[in-house]
Design an enzyme around this catalytic site. Structure first.
Site, PDB file in Angstrom:
ATOM      1  N   ASP A  82       0.949  -1.190   0.021  1.00  0.00           N
ATOM      2  CA  ASP A  82      -0.123   0.080  -0.092  1.00  0.00           C
ATOM      3  C   ASP A  82       1.003   1.337  -0.018  1.00  0.00           C
ATOM      4  OD1 ASP A  82       0.830  -0.717   2.590  1.00  0.00           O
ATOM      5  OD2 ASP A  82      -1.211  -0.760   3.451  1.00  0.00           O
ATOM      6  N   GLU A 152      -5.388   3.577   3.931  1.00  0.00           N
ATOM      7  CA  GLU A 152      -6.023   4.035   5.481  1.00  0.00           C
ATOM      8  C   GLU A 152      -7.521   4.223   5.482  1.00  0.00           C
ATOM      9  OE1 GLU A 152      -4.533   3.891   7.848  1.00  0.00           O
ATOM     10  OE2 GLU A 152      -2.417   3.765   7.516  1.00  0.00           O
TER      11      GLU A 152
HETATM   12 ZN    ZN Z   1      -2.506   2.656   9.072  1.00  0.00          ZN
HETATM   13 ZN    ZN Z   2      -0.697   0.632   7.290  1.00  0.00          ZN
END
Ligand code: ZN
Ligand code: ZN
Length: 427
Positions: A82, A152
């Site tokens: 990510d 997130e």
């Molecule tokens: Zn996080």
């Molecule tokens: Zn994370």
């Protein structure tokens, strides 16, 4: 040690790229970008993958990037990193600390920081991708490296899936991901089954009938209704789930009215639920809805309550076979520095990606804390005070051995499917 022989061969190239990788990491740390705005990060990732011979598709779900490297017959392994940062003002004191700010949709200025360590994920994935491209003799099959936006906010994996991910890249036989956590750097831990919780945040609007505070007989009081709901909701976990089934239900906000002598029209409750499997998750969410509707009816509310999901993360439940294969490979390579890891209350949207392909998956953690500092904190019983956790403005993984470990873990994991020994095992 047979299973790690291919990993040693691939990781032999690490010495030659380490300095470059650390430079990339410090630069990325100093240039964090919030979810769905990872344009600089994504373009630097895509450019490098192309240089190393990957077939690159970018702009998936806004800023997602996927690189595919086909290297003969064999399984397809997808590994995900990510890319997004958080609206946190960095207070690490690092020489490469972020001073970046950005303006949100409402015109509010926000600080931006890689406070969850996704910069280590991107860096490690790139290091791994480069080493794999440089050692085609050490593995066979198809390698897919996926860089995901907006973890997130819980909407990045879905953004890629909704943008046709499943039709745009080869179907993986297995999907893998890792996260840096506040354990000693050098440590790699995996567990079978439940690992990360599902997280659901709800906004519940309860309707009453406003009126004068002196004449409640003409009103339906949503303040009392909301209070009853909050109390009633406490029984969902304590009375409807077995003691052995972990779950958390927290009402984090309750808002209604603005005056002592006015009964308002409505009340709004914000709540958050954490569960570890889909059955418990739907059971708790169904119970919330049932309780809230029943309390509204009991209060003679003029209108059904409105229940909206604000954010939603699926539970991350590791496939037992995948986790077992990873654990064996990690132990063979890392020895005592590999082991199990406890259940985490954090949440992730990674599993939406393998779910789009109906592919098995597993997710593991690796340490980022200074090992000496961590050992001192353990002996002084001050881990909570001295070791900053993810999302803290002080979260600062040590560069090494964090990056080396993250690269090695990805390599060892991928080769558990793509390596020569893995191929023999699969027959
Ligand atoms: Zn996080
Ligand atoms: Zn994370």
């Amino acid at each position: 040690m047979t299973i790690s022989s291919g990993a040693d061969e691939v990781l032999g190239g690490l010495d030659g790229i380490r300095a470059d990788l650390e430079d990339f990491y410090r630069d990325l740390h100093a240039h964090p970008e919030l979810g769905l705005a990872e344009r600089r990060t994504a373009s630097r990732v895509a450019e490098r993958l192309r240089d190393w011979g990957y077939r690159v598709t970018d702009g998936i779900g806004t800023t997602g990037v996927v690189g595919v490297l086909a290297n003969g017959d064999g399984p397809t392994v997808l590994l995900r990193a990510d890319m997004d940062a958080l609206p946190v003002r960095e207070d690490t004191g690092l020489p490469y600390a972020s001073t970046v700010t950005t303006t949100n949709a409402d015109g509010v200025e926000l600080p931006v920081m890689h406070a969850c360590g996704h910069d280590t994920h991107v860096t490690c994935m790139l290091g791994f991708a480069r080493l794999m491209a440089a050692s085609p003799q050490a593995w066979q099959g198809t390698l897919t490296v996926l860089f995901q936006p907006s973890e997130e906010n819980g909407d990045g994996a879905d953004a890629m899936v909704d943008d046709g991910l499943a039709d745009r890249i080869p179907r993986p036989d297995v999907a893998l991901a890792q996260h840096v956590l506040p354990y000693p750097a050098g440590y790699v831990g995996v567990r079978s089954g439940s690992f990360l919780s599902a997280a659901d945040s709800l906004r519940i609007t309860l309707y009453g009938r406003g009126g004068h505070g002196s004449m409640p007989q003409f009103a339906v009081d949503p303040v009392v209704l909301a209070a009853l709901c909050v109390v009633r909701l406490q029984t969902v976990v304590s009375r409807e789930l077995a003691a052995t089934t972990p779950a958390v239900l927290t009402v984090g906000s309750i808002q209604a009215g603005a005056s002592p002598n006015v009964i308002p029209d409505s009340a709004v409750i914000l709540l958050n639920v954490r569960t570890y499997d889909e059955t418990t998750r739907s059971q708790v969410l169904d119970a919330i809805e049932r309780c809230v509707r029943a309390e509204s009816t009991a209060s003679n509310a003029p209108k059904e309550p409105r229940i909206e999901r604000i954010t939603s993360f699926p539970a991350t439940v590791n496939d037992a076979d995948v986790a077992e294969r990873l654990a064996k490979a990690f132990t063979a390579h890392f020895g005592d520095d590999a082991g199990t890891i406890e259940l985490q209350t954090a949440s992730e949207d990674f599993s939406s990606i393998p779910r789009a392909f109906d592919a098995p998956f597993a997710y593991w953690g690796f340490g980022g804390a200074d090992p000496e500092k961590y050992a001192d904190a353990v002996s002084n019983n001050t881990v909570a005070e001295d070791i900053p956790v993810n999302h803290s403005p002080h979260f600062a993984p040590v560069t090494q051995p964090t990056l080396d470990t993250g690269v090695a873990a990805l390599t060892v994991a991928a080769l558990a499917w793509l390596g020569a020994d893995a191929a023999e095992k699969q027959g």
